[in-house]
Design a protein around this motif. Structure first.
Motif, PDB file in Angstrom:
ATOM      1  N   UNK A 295      -0.145  -6.834   9.959  1.00 48.93           N
ATOM      2  CA  UNK A 295       1.231  -6.455  10.251  1.00 48.93           C
ATOM      3  C   UNK A 295       1.731  -5.500   9.180  1.00 48.93           C
ATOM      4  N   UNK A 296       2.492  -4.501   9.601  1.00 48.00           N
ATOM      5  CA  UNK A 296       3.065  -3.521   8.679  1.00 48.00           C
ATOM      6  C   UNK A 296       4.586  -3.526   8.794  1.00 48.00           C
ATOM      7  N   UNK A 297       5.233  -3.131   7.721  1.00 47.50           N
ATOM      8  CA  UNK A 297       6.694  -3.099   7.700  1.00 47.50           C
ATOM      9  C   UNK A 297       7.172  -2.075   6.690  1.00 47.50           C
ATOM     10  N   UNK A 298       8.469  -1.792   6.710  1.00 47.36           N
ATOM     11  CA  UNK A 298       9.081  -0.971   5.667  1.00 47.36           C
ATOM     12  C   UNK A 298       9.442  -1.813   4.453  1.00 47.36           C
TER      13      UNK A 298
ATOM     14  N   UNK B 284       7.816  -1.755  -4.961  1.00 50.20           N
ATOM     15  CA  UNK B 284       9.174  -2.197  -4.670  1.00 50.20           C
ATOM     16  C   UNK B 284       9.459  -2.542  -3.227  1.00 50.20           C
ATOM     17  N   UNK B 285       8.418  -2.652  -2.391  1.00 49.06           N
ATOM     18  CA  UNK B 285       8.669  -2.893  -0.963  1.00 49.06           C
ATOM     19  C   UNK B 285       8.283  -4.296  -0.519  1.00 49.06           C
ATOM     20  N   UNK B 286       7.770  -5.104  -1.446  1.00 52.12           N
ATOM     21  CA  UNK B 286       7.623  -6.544  -1.215  1.00 52.12           C
ATOM     22  C   UNK B 286       8.499  -7.238  -2.251  1.00 52.12           C
TER      23      UNK B 286
ATOM     24  N   UNK C 195      16.876   4.871   2.791  1.00 50.53           N
ATOM     25  CA  UNK C 195      16.477   3.625   2.131  1.00 50.53           C
ATOM     26  C   UNK C 195      14.985   3.356   2.240  1.00 50.53           C
ATOM     27  N   UNK C 196      14.388   3.627   3.386  1.00 50.99           N
ATOM     28  CA  UNK C 196      12.968   3.319   3.554  1.00 50.99           C
ATOM     29  C   UNK C 196      12.100   4.150   2.619  1.00 50.99           C
ATOM     30  N   UNK C 197      12.585   5.322   2.222  1.00 56.89           N
ATOM     31  CA  UNK C 197      11.850   6.186   1.293  1.00 56.89           C
ATOM     32  C   UNK C 197      12.150   5.783  -0.152  1.00 56.89           C
TER      33      UNK C 197
ATOM     34  N   UNK D  95       0.832  -1.194   0.000  1.00 55.97           N
ATOM     35  CA  UNK D  95       0.000   0.000   0.000  1.00 55.97           C
ATOM     36  C   UNK D  95       0.873   1.253   0.000  1.00 55.97           C
ATOM     37  N   UNK D  96       0.250   2.401  -0.234  1.00 51.47           N
ATOM     38  CA  UNK D  96       1.001   3.661  -0.296  1.00 51.47           C
ATOM     39  C   UNK D  96       1.780   3.924   0.977  1.00 51.47           C
ATOM     40  N   UNK D  97       1.188   3.570   2.118  1.00 52.08           N
ATOM     41  CA  UNK D  97       1.847   3.815   3.399  1.00 52.08           C
ATOM     42  C   UNK D  97       2.888   2.760   3.737  1.00 52.08           C
ATOM     43  N   UNK D  98       2.943   1.683   2.949  1.00 52.75           N
ATOM     44  CA  UNK D  98       3.904   0.621   3.201  1.00 52.75           C
ATOM     45  C   UNK D  98       3.279  -0.750   3.062  1.00 52.75           C
TER      46      UNK D  98
END
Length: 413
Positions: A144-147, A291-293, A331-333, A130-133
């Motif tokens: 559960x949420x993550x970077x 790109x975050x999964x 990196x997280x951004x 999602x947009x927030x992560x």
């Protein structure tokens, strides 16, 4: 960063060690109630051992592994040697040979020591970037949420289809017509047995080639364990596609015409693991749109085991991804850019190695060999002055040098 790893296999636990050692908040989710020790022998090739040594694992690997001295190709029917090859001056780091069941226990312990959290009985049913992560929904309803999420849930990954739902090309495993059976024997079971004299104490890899069947065999002195992988082409005793336990009596009957040492192995073994040989197609991408999964290891590029490179390519994946993240203060951004670069760097190498592994399967299963007197001595081949070439023929020194003497982090740098 907050990093969630889905799957506590070799790849997931290796990633946990790597990222937790760098100070990231790492949690590993595993759907089973414990680590699975199943599996046969594995290699940790020099490019991967180089990376794992930087994780502080060299003492563990030295204790449970042996440097692969060479490859010995034999006739499955007689056991006679066809060729003995030792490649020297290939790489500065060792080509470790060991057993998966031992490696995974080491990785579990070292992941916990590094500060990673291992959570069992946790099945992920939904993964969305999602947009927030990234957000994961578990079978019990928890969110559960993550970077960053690393999907290391294997060739049957449930996350792969979710993050690649916009892809029209096939993303499911490509099944072969080869079934593998893994067995193990301890030194105490082999001592004093005439048929095993040539196997005990020899750290080289034996490949017995037959008619639409093969055996890969290795004795690991450090563990006093002998592992064999029996391959059969065509119809076998397997009923369900992914069942794990084979019928040892079926294997005994199938290989009753093989050489004395392999028949003896099967007479002494009481159980065997079983799995169908499969690989993934070359996927268009290994990441979610944001790109975050990230699909990691077998969930992205499962390959045949007959180049002994599967786990090593996973380690290279992890090392390169961690290096790229460490070079970016934000990196997280910037994760979409980082994982995009990582994918572009890794895909060409992995897909070439995967093709090599598939070619080896075809060779092992399709070309019975006979022994010759000229093969009694080892053929020593030095690769010291060989220039590595990924596009060279698979049997060439140039390709072997590229496959075995590759500095993954150096290439990125």
């Amino acid at each position: 960063m907050r990093i969630i790893i889905v799957g506590a296999g070799l790849g997931g636990l290796s990633a946990a060690i790597c990222f937790a050692r760098k100070g990231h908040d790492v949690e590993v989710l595993e759907q089973r109630d414990s680590i699975s020790p199943a599996g046969s022998g594995i290699n940790i090739r020099p490019p991967a051992s180089k990376i794992m040594h930087t994780w502080g694992l060299r003492p563990d690997l030295e204790r449970i592994s042996v440097d692969t001295a060479g490859n010995c190709f034999r006739s499955l029917q007689t056991g006679a040697v066809a060729t003995k090859t030792v490649a020297t001056d290939v790489a500065d780091d060792p080509d470790w040979g060991t057993m998966r069941s031992v490696v995974i226990k080491v990785l579990e312990r070292r992941a916990a020591e590094a500060g990673a959290t291992l959570t069992f009985n946790s099945t992920v049913v939904t993964a969305e970037d999602e947009e927030a992560g990234p957000v994961l929904i578990l079978e019990n309803g928890s969110r559960m949420q993550a970077d960053l999420v690393l999907a290391s849930d294997g060739i049957r990954s449930g996350i792969r289809a979710q993050i690649l739902r916009d892809i029209q090309d096939p993303v499911e495993p490509l099944l072969s017509d080869i079934t593998l059976y893994g067995v193990q024997l301890g030194k105490n079971e082999m001592d004093g047995v005439k048929e095993f004299e040539q196997l005990i104490g020899s750290p080289y890899l034996n490949v017995y080639m037959g008619n639409e069947s093969f055996v890969v065999s290795r004795y690991t002195p450090n563990l006093e364990t002998h592992g064999c992988l029996f391959g059969i082409k065509g119809q076998t005793d397997q009923k369900a596609l992914w069942d794990e336990k084979g019928d040892i009596d079926y294997i005994r009957r199938f290989f009753r015409g093989s050489c004395p040492e392999m028949r003896k192995v099967l007479r002494l073994c009481t159980t065997c693991d079983r799995w169908r040989l499969a690989e993934l197609p070359d996927l268009p991408r290994w990441t979610s749109r944001n790109g975050r999964i990230v699909l990691l290891g077998d969930s992205a590029h499962a390959m045949h085991p007959n180049a002994a490179q599967g786990f090593s390519q996973i380690v290279e994946d992890i090392g390169v991804l961690e290096f790229l993240i460490s070079q970016d203060a934000h990196a997280s951004i910037n994760m979409r850019t980082i994982t995009g670069d990582w994918e572009r760097i890794r895909k060409p190498r992995v897909e070439r190695i995967k093709k090599w592994a598939r070619t080896n399967s075809d060779i092992f299963i399709g070309q019975p060999v006979t022994g010759t007197k000229q093969a009694d001595n080892w053929h020593i081949k030095s690769l010291k002055n060989t220039k590595p070439d990924m596009n060279a023929h698979f049997n060439s020194s140039a390709f072997l040098k590229w496959a075995q003497c590759y500095d993954a982090i150096g290439e990125v740098s």
